[in-house]
Design an enzyme around this catalytic site. Structure first.
Site, mmCIF file in Angstrom:
data_model
loop_
_atom_site.group_PDB
_atom_site.id
_atom_site.type_symbol
_atom_site.label_atom_id
_atom_site.label_comp_id
_atom_site.label_asym_id
_atom_site.label_seq_id
_atom_site.Cartn_x
_atom_site.Cartn_y
_atom_site.Cartn_z
ATOM 1 N N HIS A 158 16.286 -25.064 -92.119
ATOM 2 C CA HIS A 158 16.969 -23.973 -92.835
ATOM 3 C C HIS A 158 17.311 -24.337 -94.282
ATOM 4 C CE1 HIS A 158 17.130 -21.647 -89.223
ATOM 5 N NE2 HIS A 158 17.917 -22.511 -88.586
ATOM 6 N N HIS A 194 14.873 -20.518 -84.161
ATOM 7 C CA HIS A 194 15.203 -19.788 -85.392
ATOM 8 C C HIS A 194 14.067 -19.873 -86.414
ATOM 9 C CE1 HIS A 194 19.103 -21.157 -83.635
ATOM 10 N NE2 HIS A 194 19.456 -19.909 -83.908
HETATM 11 C C1 SP5 Z 1 18.620 -25.943 -86.842
HETATM 12 C C2 SP5 Z 1 19.199 -24.768 -86.120
HETATM 13 O O1 SP5 Z 1 18.819 -24.511 -84.981
HETATM 14 N N1 SP5 Z 1 20.178 -24.075 -86.713
HETATM 15 C C3 SP5 Z 1 20.753 -22.953 -86.083
HETATM 16 C C4 SP5 Z 1 21.911 -22.409 -86.821
HETATM 17 C C5 SP5 Z 1 22.477 -21.225 -86.100
HETATM 18 N N2 SP5 Z 1 23.720 -20.833 -86.622
HETATM 19 C C6 SP5 Z 1 24.230 -19.583 -86.097
HETATM 20 C C7 SP5 Z 1 25.038 -19.872 -84.887
HETATM 21 C C8 SP5 Z 1 25.570 -18.654 -84.247
HETATM 22 C C9 SP5 Z 1 26.337 -19.161 -83.074
HETATM 23 N N3 SP5 Z 1 26.544 -18.141 -82.129
HETATM 24 C C10 SP5 Z 1 27.269 -18.684 -80.995
HETATM 25 C C11 SP5 Z 1 27.098 -17.814 -79.839
HETATM 26 C C12 SP5 Z 1 27.870 -18.371 -78.692
HETATM 27 N N4 SP5 Z 1 27.468 -17.732 -77.504
HETATM 28 ZN ZN ZN Z 2 17.323 -23.393 -84.192
#
Ligand code: SP5
Ligand code: ZN
Length: 338
Positions: A158, A194
Site C-alpha cells: 500500500h 487488498h
Molecule cells: C497489507 C494489508 O493487508 N493492509 C490492510 C490494511 C487494511 N486496513 C483497513 C482495516 C479495516 C479493518 N476493519 C476491521 C473489521 C473488523 N471486523
Molecule cells: Zn491485505
C-alpha cells in the site's frame, strides 16, 4: 535444495498497538505475532527452509522507489519520545502548499489512512523489512536460487512513492522488483486480499513491469478509490496494469480458474525474466479483515500453479492477520513450488 528465507530480528522492534477504524480504537492487527507465526512454521521444516538475516539495504536503493520527503517523515518519527505513537489528524489535499516532513504534524500529507501509526521504531523495522525483500531479490538476480521468500513485516504494497498507509511504510515488493529489473522484465502478481495501490502507482507508466492484482471489491474494501478494472496503466505502461476484482467469500475454485484463464496467460505472454509475488494471506477463510474463503491447503495449489511457469520468483510477504494459521498458510504456499 532449501528455499532461502530472509528475515531480520529488528523487524520485530515495531509494535503498533491500535488503529482507528470508523472512529473506534481497535487492537492493531499487524502484530509481531504475525512474523513469529511464519518464523515458527519455517523453522519446523529446516530441510526445506533456510532462514537468513539480510544485509542492510543501501538508502540509495530505497530512494529509487520512495521520495526523500516520505523518508524524512520516518526520520522525524524516529525522534518521537519513547512511548509516543503518532497518528496524523490533518490530511491536506495536494493543493496545500509547504508540507514539511520534519514536522510530525505534517505527516498527514503523506498518509492515506488512520491505521498506520508512526513511532520511533517504525523506520528501523521498515528498513529491515525492505532489506529482506532486497536480499531475496538479489539472491534470485545472482542466480543463486530460483525461489526466495522475504518475510517482510511490516508489509509494503500500500506504500507508494510518497505515501504510506494500510500498515505499509516502504514498498518491499517494488524495491525487489526494481532490483530484478536490472536483468530484464519483471511481473508482479499481488495476491493479497487488498488491491496493491502503492505498487500499481510506482509502476503505472512502466512497460518493463507487468502488475496484476487480484482483490476484493474496492467499492467496499480498503484501499477504496482504486483497484478498478479500468486502471490499465498510462503512457508506455498502458496495458501493463491489470486489476481483477473477485467476489466476497471467493472460493479456491474461482480463484484458480481466474489464475488459469487470465493471470498465467498474461504473465506468459509478457515473458518476464523474473516474478515477484506479493503474497498476502488475508484471503484466508478466517481472516479478520479479508473476505475470501481460501483454506490452508489451497495455498499449496496456488504455489504449484505459479511454479509451473518456471520463472525465477521472489515471494514477498504482505498481509494476513489470522496469526494461528498464517505461518502454515505461508509455508503451504512455498511448498507448492517444490
Ligand atoms: C497489507 C494489508 O493487508 N493492509 C490492510 C490494511 C487494511 N486496513 C483497513 C482495516 C479495516 C479493518 N476493519 C476491521 C473489521 C473488523 N471486523
Ligand atoms: Zn491485505
Amino acid at each position: 535444495m532449501t528455499i532461502p528465507c530472509f528475515f531480520h530480528k529488528e523487524q520485530l522492534l515495531f509494535k503498533p498497538k491500535y488503529e482507528w477504524v470508523l472512529g473506534a480504537r481497535i487492537k492493531h492487527p499487524e502484530t509481531t505475532k504475525r512474523a513469529e507465526s511464519i518464523l515458527g512454521s519455517l523453522k519446523a521444516s529446516p530441510e526445506l527452509f533456510q532462514i537468513i538475516s539480510p544485509e542492510s539495504v543501501p538508502l540509495g536503493i530505497i530512494k529509487q522507489t520512495h521520495s526523500p520527503e516520505l523518508l524524512e517523515v520516518y526520520e522525524t518519527a524516529q525522534r518521537l519520545e519513547g512511548r509516543d505513537t503518532f497518528y496524523p489528524c490533518v490530511f491536506p489535499q495536494r493543493m496545500t502548499k509547504h508540507p514539511n516532513p520534519k514536522n510530525i504534524f505534517h505527516a498527514g500529507y503523506y498518509c492515506i489512512d488512520s491505521g498506520t501509526p508512526l513511532n520511533n521504531q517504525t523506520w528501523k523495522a521498515a528498513c529491515w523489512s525492505a532489506s529482506a525483500a532486497y536480499d531475496a531479490a538479489d539472491t534470485v538476480l545472482k542466480g543463486e536460487a530460483n525461489l526466495t521468500f522475504a518475510l517482510s513485516r511490516p508489509p509494503g504494497h500500500h506504500a507508494s512513492k510518497d505515501t504510506y498507509g494500510g500498515y505499509c511504510y516502504l514498498n518491499n515488493a517494488a524495491i525487489a522488483a526494481k532490483h530484478l529489473k536490472k536483468k530484464g522484465k519483471v511481473a508482479i502478481i499481488d495476491i493479497d486480499f487488498h488491491h496493491g495501490n502503492g505498487t500499481q502507482e510506482i509502476f503505472y507508466s512502466d512497460d518493463n513491469v507487468l502488475f496484476i492484482s487480484l482483490h476484493g471489491d474496492p467499492d467496499v474494501n480498503f484501499p477504496y478509490f482504486c483497484g478498478y478494472t479500468t486502471e490499465i496503466g498510462k503512457g508506455k505502461g498502458e496495458g501493463y496494469n491489470h486489476n481483477i476484482i473477485l467476489p466476497e467469500r471467493c472460493s479456491v475454485e474461482k480463484y484458480i480458474s481466474v489464475l488459469k484463464s487470465c493471470v498465467i496467460p498474461l504473465v506468459k505472454s509478457f515473458n518476464p525474466s523474473s516474478m515477484v509475488i506479493s503474497a498476502g494471506f488475508d484471503t484466508y477463510k478466517e481472516d479478520p479483515i479479508g473476505r475470501f474463503a481460501l483454506d490452508t491447503e489451497d495455498y499449496t495449489k496456488l504455489g504449484a500453479l505459479f511454479a509451473k511457469s518456471k520463472i525465477p520468483t521472489v515471494v514477498c510477504q504482505e498481509g494476513g492477520y489470522y496469526t494461528q494459521a498464517l505461518g502454515e498458510n505461508a509455508v503451504c504456499f512455498l511448498k507448492g513450488f517444490l
